[in-house]
Motif scaffolding. Structure first.
Motif, PDB file in Angstrom:
ATOM      1  N   ASP A  93      35.949  23.828   9.460  1.00  0.00           N
ATOM      2  CA  ASP A  93      35.595  24.607  10.647  1.00  0.00           C
ATOM      3  C   ASP A  93      34.302  25.390  10.439  1.00  0.00           C
ATOM      4  OD1 ASP A  93      37.900  23.708  11.894  1.00  0.00           O
ATOM      5  OD2 ASP A  93      39.082  25.468  11.304  1.00  0.00           O
ATOM      6  N   GLU A  94      34.177  26.007   9.261  1.00  0.00           N
ATOM      7  CA  GLU A  94      32.985  26.783   8.941  1.00  0.00           C
ATOM      8  C   GLU A  94      31.756  25.878   8.905  1.00  0.00           C
ATOM      9  OE1 GLU A  94      31.830  30.129   5.551  1.00  0.00           O
ATOM     10  OE2 GLU A  94      33.402  28.673   5.146  1.00  0.00           O
ATOM     11  N   LEU A  95      31.898  24.711   8.287  1.00  0.00           N
ATOM     12  CA  LEU A  95      30.794  23.757   8.203  1.00  0.00           C
ATOM     13  C   LEU A  95      30.385  23.283   9.594  1.00  0.00           C
ATOM     14  CD1 LEU A  95      28.962  22.046   6.356  1.00  0.00           C
ATOM     15  CD2 LEU A  95      30.724  20.312   6.397  1.00  0.00           C
ATOM     16  N   SER A  96      31.363  22.953  10.400  1.00  0.00           N
ATOM     17  CA  SER A  96      31.097  22.485  11.762  1.00  0.00           C
ATOM     18  C   SER A  96      30.349  23.545  12.566  1.00  0.00           C
ATOM     19  CB  SER A  96      32.416  22.127  12.439  1.00  0.00           C
ATOM     20  OG  SER A  96      32.182  21.693  13.744  1.00  0.00           O
ATOM     21  N   LYS A  97      30.744  24.790  12.415  1.00  0.00           N
ATOM     22  CA  LYS A  97      30.105  25.887  13.139  1.00  0.00           C
ATOM     23  C   LYS A  97      28.648  26.057  12.707  1.00  0.00           C
ATOM     24  CE  LYS A  97      30.384  30.850  13.860  1.00  0.00           C
ATOM     25  NZ  LYS A  97      30.852  32.090  13.268  1.00  0.00           N
ATOM     26  N   VAL A 100      26.683  23.825  11.317  1.00  0.00           N
ATOM     27  CA  VAL A 100      25.914  22.658  11.759  1.00  0.00           C
ATOM     28  C   VAL A 100      25.568  22.810  13.241  1.00  0.00           C
ATOM     29  CG1 VAL A 100      26.021  20.173  12.194  1.00  0.00           C
ATOM     30  CG2 VAL A 100      26.774  21.081   9.998  1.00  0.00           C
ATOM     31  N   ARG A 101      26.539  23.213  14.044  1.00  0.00           N
ATOM     32  CA  ARG A 101      26.314  23.391  15.487  1.00  0.00           C
ATOM     33  C   ARG A 101      25.226  24.436  15.728  1.00  0.00           C
ATOM     34  NH1 ARG A 101      30.852  25.599  16.839  1.00  0.00           N
ATOM     35  NH2 ARG A 101      32.039  23.782  16.205  1.00  0.00           N
ATOM     36  N   GLU A 102      25.298  25.573  15.021  1.00  0.00           N
ATOM     37  CA  GLU A 102      24.295  26.635  15.163  1.00  0.00           C
ATOM     38  C   GLU A 102      22.912  26.157  14.739  1.00  0.00           C
ATOM     39  OE1 GLU A 102      25.822  29.789  12.752  1.00  0.00           O
ATOM     40  OE2 GLU A 102      27.338  30.380  14.223  1.00  0.00           O
ATOM     41  N   THR A 103      22.846  25.406  13.646  1.00  0.00           N
ATOM     42  CA  THR A 103      21.569  24.925  13.138  1.00  0.00           C
ATOM     43  C   THR A 103      20.942  23.913  14.093  1.00  0.00           C
ATOM     44  OG1 THR A 103      22.376  25.272  10.887  1.00  0.00           O
ATOM     45  CG2 THR A 103      20.400  23.938  11.136  1.00  0.00           C
ATOM     46  N   ILE A 104      21.747  23.042  14.657  1.00  0.00           N
ATOM     47  CA  ILE A 104      21.241  22.071  15.629  1.00  0.00           C
ATOM     48  C   ILE A 104      20.640  22.804  16.826  1.00  0.00           C
ATOM     49  CG2 ILE A 104      21.950  20.324  17.322  1.00  0.00           C
ATOM     50  CD1 ILE A 104      23.905  19.258  15.180  1.00  0.00           C
ATOM     51  N   THR A 105      21.310  23.860  17.264  1.00  0.00           N
ATOM     52  CA  THR A 105      20.801  24.657  18.389  1.00  0.00           C
ATOM     53  C   THR A 105      19.493  25.353  18.015  1.00  0.00           C
ATOM     54  OG1 THR A 105      23.071  25.029  19.105  1.00  0.00           O
ATOM     55  CG2 THR A 105      21.399  26.470  20.033  1.00  0.00           C
ATOM     56  N   GLU A 106      19.434  25.951  16.817  1.00  0.00           N
ATOM     57  CA  GLU A 106      18.225  26.640  16.360  1.00  0.00           C
ATOM     58  C   GLU A 106      17.034  25.690  16.274  1.00  0.00           C
ATOM     59  OE1 GLU A 106      18.992  28.516  12.609  1.00  0.00           O
ATOM     60  OE2 GLU A 106      20.569  29.785  13.441  1.00  0.00           O
ATOM     61  N   VAL A 107      17.266  24.509  15.698  1.00  0.00           N
ATOM     62  CA  VAL A 107      16.186  23.541  15.518  1.00  0.00           C
ATOM     63  C   VAL A 107      15.817  22.899  16.861  1.00  0.00           C
ATOM     64  CG1 VAL A 107      15.584  21.355  14.378  1.00  0.00           C
ATOM     65  CG2 VAL A 107      16.772  23.118  13.111  1.00  0.00           C
ATOM     66  N   THR A 146      28.559  15.222   2.863  1.00  0.00           N
ATOM     67  CA  THR A 146      29.396  15.870   3.869  1.00  0.00           C
ATOM     68  C   THR A 146      28.545  16.459   4.986  1.00  0.00           C
ATOM     69  OG1 THR A 146      30.944  16.458   2.106  1.00  0.00           O
ATOM     70  CG2 THR A 146      31.212  17.592   4.197  1.00  0.00           C
ATOM     71  N   LEU A 147      27.433  17.109   4.600  1.00  0.00           N
ATOM     72  CA  LEU A 147      26.528  17.669   5.600  1.00  0.00           C
ATOM     73  C   LEU A 147      25.981  16.581   6.514  1.00  0.00           C
ATOM     74  CD1 LEU A 147      24.354  20.246   3.626  1.00  0.00           C
ATOM     75  CD2 LEU A 147      26.022  20.721   5.395  1.00  0.00           C
ATOM     76  N   SER A 148      25.525  15.510   5.913  1.00  0.00           N
ATOM     77  CA  SER A 148      24.943  14.406   6.670  1.00  0.00           C
ATOM     78  C   SER A 148      25.946  13.824   7.661  1.00  0.00           C
ATOM     79  CB  SER A 148      24.457  13.318   5.708  1.00  0.00           C
ATOM     80  OG  SER A 148      23.967  12.221   6.405  1.00  0.00           O
ATOM     81  N   ALA A 149      27.163  13.625   7.216  1.00  0.00           N
ATOM     82  CA  ALA A 149      28.194  13.063   8.085  1.00  0.00           C
ATOM     83  C   ALA A 149      28.471  13.982   9.268  1.00  0.00           C
ATOM     84  CB  ALA A 149      29.478  12.818   7.293  1.00  0.00           C
ATOM     85  N   GLU A 150      28.535  15.273   9.027  1.00  0.00           N
ATOM     86  CA  GLU A 150      28.806  16.231  10.108  1.00  0.00           C
ATOM     87  C   GLU A 150      27.637  16.304  11.082  1.00  0.00           C
ATOM     88  OE1 GLU A 150      30.895  18.862  12.459  1.00  0.00           O
ATOM     89  OE2 GLU A 150      31.614  17.588  10.834  1.00  0.00           O
ATOM     90  N   VAL A 151      26.394  16.274  10.581  1.00  0.00           N
ATOM     91  CA  VAL A 151      25.220  16.299  11.459  1.00  0.00           C
ATOM     92  C   VAL A 151      25.205  15.042  12.328  1.00  0.00           C
ATOM     93  CG1 VAL A 151      22.698  16.232  11.517  1.00  0.00           C
ATOM     94  CG2 VAL A 151      23.849  17.801   9.965  1.00  0.00           C
ATOM     95  N   GLN A 152      25.458  13.899  11.725  1.00  0.00           N
ATOM     96  CA  GLN A 152      25.479  12.642  12.487  1.00  0.00           C
ATOM     97  C   GLN A 152      26.574  12.681  13.553  1.00  0.00           C
ATOM     98  OE1 GLN A 152      25.837   9.316   9.835  1.00  0.00           O
ATOM     99  NE2 GLN A 152      23.770   9.576   9.024  1.00  0.00           N
ATOM    100  N   ARG A 153      27.730  13.218  13.212  1.00  0.00           N
ATOM    101  CA  ARG A 153      28.822  13.292  14.167  1.00  0.00           C
ATOM    102  C   ARG A 153      28.443  14.157  15.372  1.00  0.00           C
ATOM    103  NH1 ARG A 153      32.812  16.335  15.740  1.00  0.00           N
ATOM    104  NH2 ARG A 153      32.492  18.061  14.320  1.00  0.00           N
ATOM    105  N   GLN A 154      27.757  15.263  15.106  1.00  0.00           N
ATOM    106  CA  GLN A 154      27.411  16.189  16.190  1.00  0.00           C
ATOM    107  C   GLN A 154      26.165  15.764  16.967  1.00  0.00           C
ATOM    108  OE1 GLN A 154      27.573  20.377  15.446  1.00  0.00           O
ATOM    109  NE2 GLN A 154      29.375  20.201  14.104  1.00  0.00           N
ATOM    110  N   LEU A 155      25.325  14.916  16.382  1.00  0.00           N
ATOM    111  CA  LEU A 155      24.106  14.465  17.055  1.00  0.00           C
ATOM    112  C   LEU A 155      24.274  13.091  17.713  1.00  0.00           C
ATOM    113  CD1 LEU A 155      21.167  15.466  14.695  1.00  0.00           C
ATOM    114  CD2 LEU A 155      21.695  16.409  16.943  1.00  0.00           C
ATOM    115  N   LYS A 156      25.415  12.725  18.146  1.00  0.00           N
ATOM    116  CA  LYS A 156      25.662  11.399  18.724  1.00  0.00           C
ATOM    117  C   LYS A 156      24.708  11.050  19.815  1.00  0.00           C
ATOM    118  CE  LYS A 156      30.440  10.903  17.537  1.00  0.00           C
ATOM    119  NZ  LYS A 156      31.796  10.771  17.969  1.00  0.00           N
TER     120      LYS A 156
END
Length: 173
Positions: A123-127, A129-136, A163-173
């Motif tokens: 959950d922490e990782l997902s959060k 990643v979501r915040e970073t995607i928004t910032e960038v 793990t980071l890469s997989a989560e970023v890819q999942r959220q950037l579909k």
């Protein structure tokens, strides 16, 4: 009462000197645990810590010559590299059907993991990643590199790159 307080303070000072509980760097902790493993005659832990100490020393020499020292962040990177090597060995040995070597590598990996900071929860990782995607401001997988670069600084070794890469890819579909 004052005598008890003085005695407790003296005991705390002796314990601090003996175990250096305050302000101990990761490298100092490895050295201390290495000595404890020698005293306890724990061959597995002793072997792992000797390899780790050697890897830390080599990294310090690469960084700044013979008298170099690593800070804790750099030491964590070295420990992660050692842990990744053990993980790769475990996968190889499992494919080869070498259960005894898998068990040995897993034990070594658990020793190394005790020196790493606590991993982030899903959950922490997902959060983050979501915040970073928004910032960038990323909207597609083409911008994944920028997101990963920003994430690496935020996560600071609490999650591995895969793990980071997989989560970023999942959220950037």
């Amino acid at each position: 009462m004052a005598a008890q307080a003085a005695l407790l303070e003296k005991f705390a000072t002796v314990v601090d000197r003996r175990y250096n509980l305050r302000g101990m760097t990761l490298t100092e902790r490895v050295d201390s645990d290495l000595k404890d493993a020698m005293r306890a005659k724990d061959a597995t832990k002793l072997g792992v810590l000797r390899m780790l100490k050697s890897a830390l020393k080599n990294a310090a020499i690469e960084k700044s010559g013979a008298g170099g020292q690593l800070n804790d962040t750099e030491a964590v990177q070295v420990i992660r590299k050692q842990a990744k090597q053990r993980q790769d060995s475990i996968e190889s040995f499992e494919k080869g059907g070498r259960a005894e070597l898998v068990a040995k590598e897993k034990e070594e990996l658990s020793i190394l993991n005790s020196y790493l900071p606590a991993a982030m929860s899903v959950d922490e990782l997902s959060k983050i990643v979501r915040e970073t995607i928004t910032e960038v401001g990323a909207t597609s997988k083409a911008e994944m590199g920028a997101v990963m670069k920003a994430l690496q600084a935020k996560v600071a070794g609490r999650a591995d790159g895969r793990t980071l890469s997989a989560e970023v890819q999942r959220q950037l579909k």
